[in-house]
Scaffold this active site. Structure first.
Site, PDB file in Angstrom:
ATOM      1  N   ARG A  66     -49.791   2.584  12.387  1.00 42.54           N
ATOM      2  CA  ARG A  66     -50.217   1.181  12.218  1.00 42.54           C
ATOM      3  C   ARG A  66     -51.720   1.005  12.160  1.00 42.54           C
ATOM      4  NH1 ARG A  66     -46.853   0.722  16.980  1.00 42.54           N
ATOM      5  NH2 ARG A  66     -44.725   0.253  16.373  1.00 42.54           N
ATOM      6  N   LYS A 173     -36.714  13.876  20.600  1.00 43.35           N
ATOM      7  CA  LYS A 173     -36.054  13.352  21.779  1.00 43.35           C
ATOM      8  C   LYS A 173     -36.868  12.191  22.341  1.00 43.35           C
ATOM      9  CE  LYS A 173     -36.771  14.975  25.782  1.00 43.35           C
ATOM     10  NZ  LYS A 173     -37.721  15.275  26.851  1.00 43.35           N
ATOM     11  N   ASP A 202     -34.923  20.086  19.614  1.00 45.37           N
ATOM     12  CA  ASP A 202     -34.954  20.398  21.040  1.00 45.37           C
ATOM     13  C   ASP A 202     -35.902  21.585  21.124  1.00 45.37           C
ATOM     14  OD1 ASP A 202     -34.514  21.624  23.571  1.00 45.37           O
ATOM     15  OD2 ASP A 202     -32.738  20.373  23.757  1.00 45.37           O
ATOM     16  N   HIS A 203     -37.129  21.332  21.556  1.00 43.31           N
ATOM     17  CA  HIS A 203     -38.138  22.383  21.369  1.00 43.31           C
ATOM     18  C   HIS A 203     -37.841  23.639  22.191  1.00 43.31           C
ATOM     19  CE1 HIS A 203     -40.039  20.769  25.033  1.00 43.31           C
ATOM     20  NE2 HIS A 203     -40.714  21.893  25.091  1.00 43.31           N
ATOM     21  N   LYS A 207     -38.237  28.230  21.381  1.00 42.11           N
ATOM     22  CA  LYS A 207     -38.977  29.218  22.183  1.00 42.11           C
ATOM     23  C   LYS A 207     -38.418  30.607  21.870  1.00 42.11           C
ATOM     24  CE  LYS A 207     -40.008  25.950  25.880  1.00 42.11           C
ATOM     25  NZ  LYS A 207     -41.446  25.775  25.963  1.00 42.11           N
ATOM     26  N   GLU A 241     -42.126  23.037  36.845  1.00 46.35           N
ATOM     27  CA  GLU A 241     -43.444  22.667  36.298  1.00 46.35           C
ATOM     28  C   GLU A 241     -44.364  22.275  37.436  1.00 46.35           C
ATOM     29  OE1 GLU A 241     -43.325  20.150  32.503  1.00 46.35           O
ATOM     30  OE2 GLU A 241     -41.519  19.559  33.551  1.00 46.35           O
ATOM     31  N   ASP A 260     -34.396  13.729  30.955  1.00 46.68           N
ATOM     32  CA  ASP A 260     -35.576  14.305  30.295  1.00 46.68           C
ATOM     33  C   ASP A 260     -35.403  15.801  30.019  1.00 46.68           C
ATOM     34  OD1 ASP A 260     -38.319  14.255  29.374  1.00 46.68           O
ATOM     35  OD2 ASP A 260     -38.866  15.264  31.241  1.00 46.68           O
ATOM     36  N   HIS A 265     -32.641  20.263  27.122  1.00 45.88           N
ATOM     37  CA  HIS A 265     -33.164  21.629  27.189  1.00 45.88           C
ATOM     38  C   HIS A 265     -32.278  22.575  28.017  1.00 45.88           C
ATOM     39  CE1 HIS A 265     -36.475  19.612  25.453  1.00 45.88           C
ATOM     40  NE2 HIS A 265     -37.111  19.277  26.553  1.00 45.88           N
ATOM     41  N   LYS A 365     -40.609  18.680  38.659  1.00 40.87           N
ATOM     42  CA  LYS A 365     -42.047  18.537  38.435  1.00 40.87           C
ATOM     43  C   LYS A 365     -42.742  18.694  39.778  1.00 40.87           C
ATOM     44  CE  LYS A 365     -41.921  15.691  34.260  1.00 40.87           C
ATOM     45  NZ  LYS A 365     -42.328  16.721  33.293  1.00 40.87           N
TER      46      LYS A 365
END
Ligand code: BG6
Length: 515
Positions: A66, A173, A202-203, A207, A241, A260, A265, A365
């Site tokens: 935008r 996602k 789905d990254h 991998k 993480e 998430d 994943h 996390k």
């Protein structure tokens, strides 16, 4: 990963014996071009592909967003972020050539005229750069923007390609927040793009080590005979993480760790570990087997959730010696938030291979270390000979390190040198870096190339996504029920999660593997 005979684009010479499809010249149109994903992942991935000579001979990138800006402004911003986030240092001459094929298209997502002018611009780019009418649309936007985008792409005739060309769409996602919303998103996308044109990213599947799971299992004869309930004690999958919510509260507050990370994943990794051998390596044969795994997951009742699912939230603490705030004190987070930042699950796959083998999943996390790994714990050797005295012999454990330090190790027992019969566990260890002497590409690099090649193997199919929600929804419902919802447990940042998560394994005499 498609078969040579069903893929017109296959160049079998390109990678020796592998049958990878060849990426085709195309324009990549990124919706949400000024966002974080474009800057952190997509452009650095495209740049690295260019630097490694892996891009097709003609690729143009068109950012659609935008805000007012010129091609030059856009290129300049992207150069800065690519220098920051690229896997390899940015080389001026490569960047300059790459940047010449990057354009900015300013429009509101709901402005019909913006799509009409996009179509004209893409035609011009085809003529100038040789992108052959092939279009890859990347939806790097929130799902509530999908509807206007697909509607206007269709109205501008961009959802279909001319004879001999293709149009595909990559969808980021989160793909829904529950089954109903995922179905609705599927309906919206389907209104303009067929399933064959749709690539749900789905990254984790991109991998390198995730892809290696299939090779480990099906290109070696020694594991598959043991890969079943008779020899396996249990499986653990951990994704930890050190990072916290990192300014993403707007999204994360409504999502939480289960949606998430687990719905997509972790369940995808589980599918690769648990699936049956596919009939061939085509996208649908592999995805047919994966969807059977999700379909066989034992659904949890509210009572099961209380016993087998645990949710936690990080409180204040320290990461790498530095104090950090708790989740509720993070920017834009409700001070009374009950969003989970940690999940531990004990689940079962109800089929012959996995009958009664517990699978433990854990994500969190603000844990002490970042890493994703899968560990396959074998049953102990029989209680004869060395094991007679007590249960002192360790189990064999096969560890697949998805990241970092990608590799595979096998723990086994060995006799310590000396006159006594002392047995100690030792490790056989394979490291990608040292064995192949080159760094693994970023997941987005692989996935973008696959989409340019028309290979959907590493993308989630509609039924996989919906089946995953069918498993996840009852857990969410139990956690958010008004009556008797299982508690949210708190853990200090920098710890390995709530103590209650240890209980999940301890009651069966097991412990979480330390990363
Ligand atoms: C994303 C999640 O999909 O994956 C993030 O939204 C998470 O919350 C990230 O941090 C982890 O991915 P990676 O590749 O950094 O392990």
């Amino acid at each position: 990963m498609s078969q040579a005979n069903d893929h017109p684009n296959i160049n079998p010479l390109r990678e020796g014996l592998s049958t990878r499809a060849v990426p085709q010249p195309c324009s990549v149109v990124i919706f949400g071009a000024t966002g974080d994903l474009t800057h952190r992942k997509l452009i650095p991935a495209l740049y690295n592909l260019a630097a490694d000579g892996d891009l097709p001979p003609a690729v143009a990138v068109v950012g659609f967003a935008r805000r007012e800006k010129t091609d030059g402004d856009f290129r300049k911003e992207l150069e800065e972020s690519t220098r920051k986030f690229s896997r390899q240092p940015v080389r001026d001459e490569i960047w300059n050539t790459f940047a010449q094929a990057v354009y900015y298209h300013q429009s509101d997502f709901s402005d019909e005229a913006g799509y009409k002018s996009l179509a004209e611009r893409l035609d011009k780019i085809d003529t100038e750069r040789g992108t052959r009418g092939n279009r890859l649309f990347y939806f790097a936007v929130a799902p509530d923007q999908f509807e206007p985008i697909v509607k206007h792409l269709k109205a501008a005739g961009l959802n279909e390609a001319c004879e001999g060309s293709w149009a595909r769409v990559i969808v980021e996602k989160p793909f829904g927040t529950d089954l109903a919303s995922a179905r609705e998103l599927n309906r919206v996308v389907r209104s303009s793009f067929s399933e064959e044109q749709t690539y749900r990213i789905d990254h984790f599947l991109g991998k390198e080590t995730a892809q290696n799971i299939l090779v480990l299992r099906f290109a070696n004869a020694i594991f598959e005979p043991l890969w079943n309930a008779r020899y396996l004690d249990h499986v653990q999958i951990t994704a930890s993480e050190t990072l916290g919510v990192e300014g993403r509260a707007g999204y994360y507050e409504g999502a939480g760790a289960l949606r998430d990370m687990v719905q997509n994943h972790l369940l995808q990794l589980l599918c690769l570990i648990a699936m049956e051998p596919p009939t061939d390596l085509s996208a649908d044969s592999i995805r047919d087997e994966k969807v059977k795994v999700v379909r066989s997951l034992r659904r949890m009742t509210k009572e099961d959730v209380a016993i087998n699912a645990l949710r936690g939230q990080y409180a204040e603490g320290a990461i790498n010696g530095k104090p950090v705030v708790g989740y509720r004190a993070e920017q834009n987070v409700d001070p009374k938030s009950i969003t989970e930042t940690y999940v531990a699950l004990r689940l079962f796959i109800d089929n012959w291979r996995w009958s009664d083998v517990p699978i433990y999943l854990r994500v969190g996390k603000r844990l002490p270390k970042s890493g994703t790994e899968i560990s396959i714990h074998f049953k102990k050797a029989p209680l004869v000979l060395f094991n007679k005295e007590a249960t002192t012999l360790d189990q064999n454990v096969l560890v697949i390190r998805i990241q970092p330090d990608e590799g595979i190790s096998l723990r086994m027992q060995a006799k310590m040198p000396g006159t006594s019969f002392r047995i100690e566990p030792v490790k056989m260890d394979f490291h990608y870096g040292t064995s192949f002497g080159k760094a693994s590409p970023e997941a987005y690099e692989r996935l973008l190339l696959d989409a340019m090649s028309g290979d959907a193997t590493l993308f989630a199919r509609r039924d996989e996504v919906e089946e995953a929600w069918l498993f996840i929804d009852p857990i969410e419902q139990a956690w958010h029920s008004k009556k008797d919802a299982p508690p949210l447990c708190f853990y200090p940042s920098g710890s390995w999660g709530p103590e209650e998560a240890d209980e999940l394994l301890a009651r069966e005499g097991r412990i979480w593997r330390r990363l």
